[in-house]
Design a protein around this motif. Structure first.
Motif, short mmCIF file in Angstrom:
data_model
loop_
_atom_site.label_atom_id
_atom_site.label_comp_id
_atom_site.label_asym_id
_atom_site.label_seq_id
_atom_site.Cartn_x
_atom_site.Cartn_y
_atom_site.Cartn_z
N THR A 5 0.85 -1.19 0.00
CA THR A 5 0.00 0.00 0.00
C THR A 5 0.88 1.24 0.00
O THR A 5 1.93 1.27 0.65
N PRO A 6 0.48 2.29 -0.74
CA PRO A 6 1.32 3.48 -0.83
C PRO A 6 1.38 4.26 0.48
O PRO A 6 0.41 4.27 1.25
N VAL A 7 2.51 4.89 0.72
CA VAL A 7 2.68 5.78 1.87
C VAL A 7 2.23 7.17 1.43
O VAL A 7 2.80 7.76 0.52
N ALA A 8 1.21 7.68 2.07
CA ALA A 8 0.65 8.98 1.69
C ALA A 8 1.43 10.11 2.34
O ALA A 8 0.98 10.75 3.30
N ASP A 9 2.63 10.33 1.86
CA ASP A 9 3.49 11.40 2.37
C ASP A 9 4.24 12.01 1.20
O ASP A 9 5.26 11.48 0.75
N ASP A 10 3.73 13.12 0.68
CA ASP A 10 4.32 13.70 -0.51
C ASP A 10 5.53 14.57 -0.21
O ASP A 10 6.07 15.23 -1.10
N THR A 11 6.00 14.55 1.05
CA THR A 11 7.25 15.27 1.35
C THR A 11 8.47 14.49 0.87
O THR A 11 9.54 15.08 0.72
N TRP A 12 8.31 13.19 0.65
CA TRP A 12 9.44 12.37 0.24
C TRP A 12 9.58 12.35 -1.28
O TRP A 12 8.59 12.20 -1.99
N ARG A 13 10.82 12.47 -1.75
CA ARG A 13 11.13 12.36 -3.17
C ARG A 13 12.34 11.46 -3.33
O ARG A 13 13.25 11.47 -2.50
N PHE A 14 12.34 10.67 -4.41
CA PHE A 14 13.40 9.69 -4.62
C PHE A 14 13.87 9.74 -6.07
O PHE A 14 13.10 10.06 -6.98
N ALA A 15 15.14 9.39 -6.27
CA ALA A 15 15.68 9.34 -7.63
C ALA A 15 16.88 8.41 -7.65
O ALA A 15 17.55 8.20 -6.64
N THR A 16 17.14 7.82 -8.82
CA THR A 16 18.38 7.08 -9.06
C THR A 16 19.05 7.66 -10.29
O THR A 16 18.38 8.17 -11.20
N PHE A 17 20.38 7.59 -10.31
CA PHE A 17 21.16 8.16 -11.41
C PHE A 17 22.29 7.22 -11.79
O PHE A 17 22.98 6.68 -10.91
N ASP A 18 22.49 7.03 -13.08
CA ASP A 18 23.65 6.29 -13.58
C ASP A 18 24.82 7.26 -13.72
O ASP A 18 24.70 8.30 -14.39
N PRO B 252 28.80 8.24 -14.84
CA PRO B 252 29.79 7.84 -15.85
C PRO B 252 30.88 6.93 -15.29
O PRO B 252 31.56 6.24 -16.05
N SER B 253 31.05 6.93 -13.98
CA SER B 253 32.07 6.09 -13.33
C SER B 253 31.67 4.62 -13.29
O SER B 253 32.45 3.79 -12.82
N GLY B 254 30.45 4.29 -13.75
CA GLY B 254 29.99 2.91 -13.69
C GLY B 254 29.27 2.56 -12.41
O GLY B 254 29.15 1.38 -12.06
N HIS B 255 28.77 3.57 -11.72
CA HIS B 255 28.05 3.36 -10.47
C HIS B 255 26.59 3.80 -10.62
O HIS B 255 26.25 4.60 -11.50
N LEU B 256 25.76 3.28 -9.73
CA LEU B 256 24.38 3.72 -9.60
C LEU B 256 24.27 4.51 -8.30
O LEU B 256 24.68 4.02 -7.24
N ALA B 257 23.73 5.72 -8.36
CA ALA B 257 23.55 6.56 -7.19
C ALA B 257 22.06 6.72 -6.91
O ALA B 257 21.24 6.78 -7.84
N ALA B 258 21.70 6.76 -5.64
CA ALA B 258 20.31 6.95 -5.23
C ALA B 258 20.22 8.12 -4.26
O ALA B 258 21.13 8.37 -3.46
N LEU B 259 19.08 8.81 -4.35
CA LEU B 259 18.82 9.98 -3.50
C LEU B 259 17.46 9.82 -2.86
O LEU B 259 16.48 9.49 -3.52
N ALA B 260 17.41 10.05 -1.54
CA ALA B 260 16.14 10.14 -0.80
C ALA B 260 16.10 11.51 -0.14
O ALA B 260 17.02 11.87 0.59
N LEU B 261 15.05 12.25 -0.40
CA LEU B 261 14.93 13.61 0.10
C LEU B 261 13.57 13.80 0.74
O LEU B 261 12.54 13.53 0.12
#
Length: 291
Positions: free
Chosen positions: A237-250, A252-261
């Motif tokens: 079930t979804p968490v009803a909290d629109d203060t949270w934002r998430f992203a992932t980024f590839d 160039p170094s060959g890594h995957l980065a993730a952000l939780a804000l």
């Protein structure tokens, strides 16, 4: 450094690369001024030749000197120093001050803070040669990074870190995509736990992520976007909290980065430079501004 409360939320920008304490920092400064949150990454190999000599490190590290002294091996010591310098240099850009004037402190959970600068929050991740730092004036932030080549699939990781709905979506994912999906989930969960100040103490099976309208942890087609990565409970079930934002980024170094804000707009002021913040604190103390 942050947009005013109530304004539109700009998209989360991918990390920018810095080659050393000297930057380049222009892109980070621009991203901070327009969105209030920024990421930078670099390599330890680039920073090691630029680190100060041993005789200067005690003064530079301050309260971190005791921890630094207990480390054995040049590699570990250089990484520790480089990560602390990266945090300070990144924060100095946001605060409009000198990196050497900043002091790091740590909460009971080990989470790093900038002493005397509560208007910003920082997060650090490092793996192998990669160093990643996130900073924001909007609320709390967590970042994580992993090598894209890291193998998770086929090692019972799904049982240890995934919710039942996540495991169902993984079962429907093509074999060649499953490891990438698991890696996205792992970095997102690490980043979210860091933002909460919990680290690995928060069981990863107690919360999950899914995407809508883009490729992300669920493995759908299309590029990942921050707006489509959604937090859900263990039952899906979804968490009803629109203060949270998430992203992932590839990277160039060959890594995957993730952000939780968590965007709680802790600062109503777009200018969070150290001098400005200090002046406002003084004015508030003498009653010129409301607390």
């Amino acid at each position: 450094m942050s947009p005013l409360r109530g304004g539109p939320r700009p998209p989360l920008s991918p990390p920018s690369r810095v080659d050393g304490p000297g930057g380049p920092w222009a892109r980070l400064l621009h991203v901070l001024d327009t969105s209030g949150v920024g990421l930078v990454y670099t390599s330890l190999a680039d920073w090691r030749p630029q680190l100060p000599p041993e005789e200067e490190r005690r003064f530079l590290l301050g309260r971190d000197w005791a921890r630094y002294s207990r480390l054995t091996g040049e590699q570990l010591r250089d990484r520790f120093l480089a990560t602390r310098l990266l945090i300070r240099c990144t924060a100095a850009v946001a605060l409009g001050t000198e990196a050497g004037s900043l002091e790091l402190s740590y909460g009971l959970n080990g989470r790093v803070h900038l002493r005397g600068h509560d208007q910003i929050d920082v997060s650090l991740s490092h793996t192998g040669d990669l160093l990643l730092c996130g900073i924001t004036s909007l609320g709390v932030i967590g970042v994580d990074a992993e090598p894209r080549e890291r193998r998770l699939s086929g090692r019972d990781v799904e049982t240890l870190m995934c919710t039942a709905p996540e495991r169902l979506r993984l079962a429907a994912t093509a074999d060649e995509e499953r490891n990438g999906v698991l890696l996205s989930l792992w970095t997102l969960k690490e980043a979210y736990s860091k933002a909460l100040g919990q680290g690995l103490r928060f069981p990863f099976t107690e919360f999950g992520f899914r995407t809508e309208g883009g490729r992300g942890p669920a493995g759908e087609a299309g590029p990942p976007t921050a707006e489509t990565i959604l937090l859900e409970r263990s039952d899906g079930t979804p968490v009803a909290d629109d203060t949270w934002r998430f992203a992932t980024f590839d990277l160039p170094s060959g890594h995957l980065a993730a952000l939780a804000l968590q965007d709680t707009r802790r600062s109503d002021q777009p200018d969070t430079r150290a001098g400005t913040a200090l002046n406002r604190q003084i004015l508030a103390a003498i009653g010129v501004l409301d607390h």
